[in-house]
Design a protein around this motif. Structure first.
Motif, short mmCIF file in Angstrom:
data_model
loop_
_atom_site.label_atom_id
_atom_site.label_comp_id
_atom_site.label_asym_id
_atom_site.label_seq_id
_atom_site.Cartn_x
_atom_site.Cartn_y
_atom_site.Cartn_z
N SER A 1 0.82 -1.21 0.00
CA SER A 1 0.00 0.00 0.00
C SER A 1 0.85 1.26 0.00
O SER A 1 1.91 1.31 0.63
CB SER A 1 -0.90 -0.01 1.24
OG SER A 1 -1.70 1.14 1.30
N ALA B 1 -4.13 4.33 -8.20
CA ALA B 1 -4.87 3.18 -7.69
C ALA B 1 -5.35 2.30 -8.83
O ALA B 1 -5.31 1.06 -8.75
CB ALA B 1 -6.05 3.66 -6.84
N ARG C 1 -2.32 -1.11 -3.46
CA ARG C 1 -3.31 -0.09 -3.18
C ARG C 1 -2.67 1.29 -3.01
O ARG C 1 -1.52 1.41 -2.58
CB ARG C 1 -4.07 -0.44 -1.89
CG ARG C 1 -4.79 -1.78 -1.98
CD ARG C 1 -5.49 -2.15 -0.69
NE ARG C 1 -4.56 -2.43 0.39
CZ ARG C 1 -4.39 -1.66 1.46
NH1 ARG C 1 -5.10 -0.55 1.59
NH2 ARG C 1 -3.54 -1.99 2.39
N ASN D 1 -3.96 5.15 -1.49
CA ASN D 1 -5.02 5.90 -0.82
C ASN D 1 -4.48 7.22 -0.26
O ASN D 1 -3.27 7.48 -0.28
CB ASN D 1 -5.60 5.08 0.34
CG ASN D 1 -6.37 3.86 -0.12
OD1 ASN D 1 -7.42 3.99 -0.75
ND2 ASN D 1 -5.84 2.67 0.18
N LEU E 1 -5.21 2.23 7.00
CA LEU E 1 -5.23 2.18 5.53
C LEU E 1 -3.98 1.49 4.97
O LEU E 1 -4.03 0.89 3.90
CB LEU E 1 -5.33 3.59 4.95
CG LEU E 1 -6.72 4.21 4.91
CD1 LEU E 1 -6.66 5.61 4.33
CD2 LEU E 1 -7.69 3.35 4.10
N THR F 1 -8.98 1.01 -1.97
CA THR F 1 -7.99 1.71 -2.77
C THR F 1 -8.67 2.86 -3.52
O THR F 1 -9.88 2.85 -3.71
CB THR F 1 -7.27 0.77 -3.75
OG1 THR F 1 -6.09 1.42 -4.27
CG2 THR F 1 -8.17 0.37 -4.91
N GLU G 1 -9.10 5.67 -2.36
CA GLU G 1 -9.95 6.33 -1.37
C GLU G 1 -9.29 7.57 -0.79
O GLU G 1 -8.07 7.61 -0.60
CB GLU G 1 -10.25 5.35 -0.22
CG GLU G 1 -11.19 5.88 0.84
CD GLU G 1 -12.59 6.12 0.29
OE1 GLU G 1 -13.02 7.29 0.35
OE2 GLU G 1 -13.21 5.17 -0.20
#
Length: 270
Positions: free
Chosen positions: A145, A179, A188, A190, A237, A246, A248
């Protein structure tokens, strides 16, 4: 066992102990993460003030490395990610907490910002995320992420936020596109849109004290948020608990973003 036991990553953007990136880092360390860090380059290597500020915070927690990074330099970005690969091999997360606009361009109205100031603000505040994503893409494990930090001024006009609002708008758009591009690989991207927090960066925004008052008066929770709350939400997250999230932009602002008019009791005498 912590949520980040066995997880490795890098954090870019800690300036001091008031930085939101530090609040997030504390949560990551508490959950067992192994982390490498960057700091703003020091003008005088013999007096490494920026490096020392970061080391004072992260070395007691076992930071894996602390190296300089000027995000306007491709060579320095390359060095950061080469060091990351040497130290960790693969990684599980990247935290991007970097934004800047020249004070003269930030404090004045948008229509007066200079061409060079606009370009520099966008390069540091937005392109740096894109540049990091390109370098991190091959290092992130599946399920990995990336997270960046935004503010409501990228979605709505916030008087005093000015040029940085344009930067955050572009940053949030970049989050969506990245994303989409990282998604097929199970990775991901975010953003957290935090309410105002007392940081060095926030002090450069006009009428920051009035922003705090607005949040305390108008937000559904009738208060502002804390750096710790931003840290916990950001850690979530970046964790596997957010594996289905994702693209977001998560608002951590006591609900301020959803308010379209002052509450009925806002102007009652206290």
């Amino acid at each position: 066992m912590g949520l980040f036991e066995g997880k490795k990553g890098i954090v870019l953007g800690i300036a001091n102990d008031h930085s939101i990136a530090w609040a997030i880092t504390q949560q990551l360390f508490a959950e067992g993460a192994e982390i490498g860090f960057t700091h703003l380059p020091d003008k005088d290597p013999a007096r490494p003030k920026n490096e020392n500020k970061v080391r004072k915070l992260v070395d007691p927690h076992g930071a894996k490395f602390v190296i300089p990074c000027d995000v306007t330099s491709d060579e320095q970005l390359d060095t950061v990610f080469e060091k990351t690969e040497q130290e960790f091999g693969k990684i599980d997360f990247v935290l991007h907490s970097i934004a800047f606009a020249p004070p003269a361009d930030l404090t004045g109205p948008v229509y007066r910002c200079s061409r060079d100031g606009f370009k520099l603000a966008m390069e540091i505040s937005v392109y740096s995320l894109i540049a990091m994503a390109g370098r991190a893409q091959g290092l992130l494990n599946e399920g990995g992420s990336m997270l960046t930090l935004s503010y409501l001024g990228g979605e709505r006009v916030i008087p005093g936020y000015n040029l940085m609002g344009l930067c955050k708008s572009a940053l949030e758009s970049a989050v969506g596109y990245l994303a989409s591009e990282f998604g097929p690989e199970g990775k991901r991207v975010n953003a957290v849109s935090a309410g105002p927090v007392k940081t060095v960066s926030a002090s450069g925004v006009g009428d920051i004290k009035k922003m705090f008052q607005l949040y305390e008066t108008f937000s559904p929770m009738r208060r502002n948020i804390t750096a710790e709350e931003v840290g916990k939400s950001s850690m979530f997250l970046l964790s596997d608990y957010a594996s289905g999230i994702t693209g977001e932009v998560l608002h951590v602002d006591a609900g301020y973003h959803c308010v379209a008019a002052p509450p009925l009791d806002a102007f009652d005498e206290k």
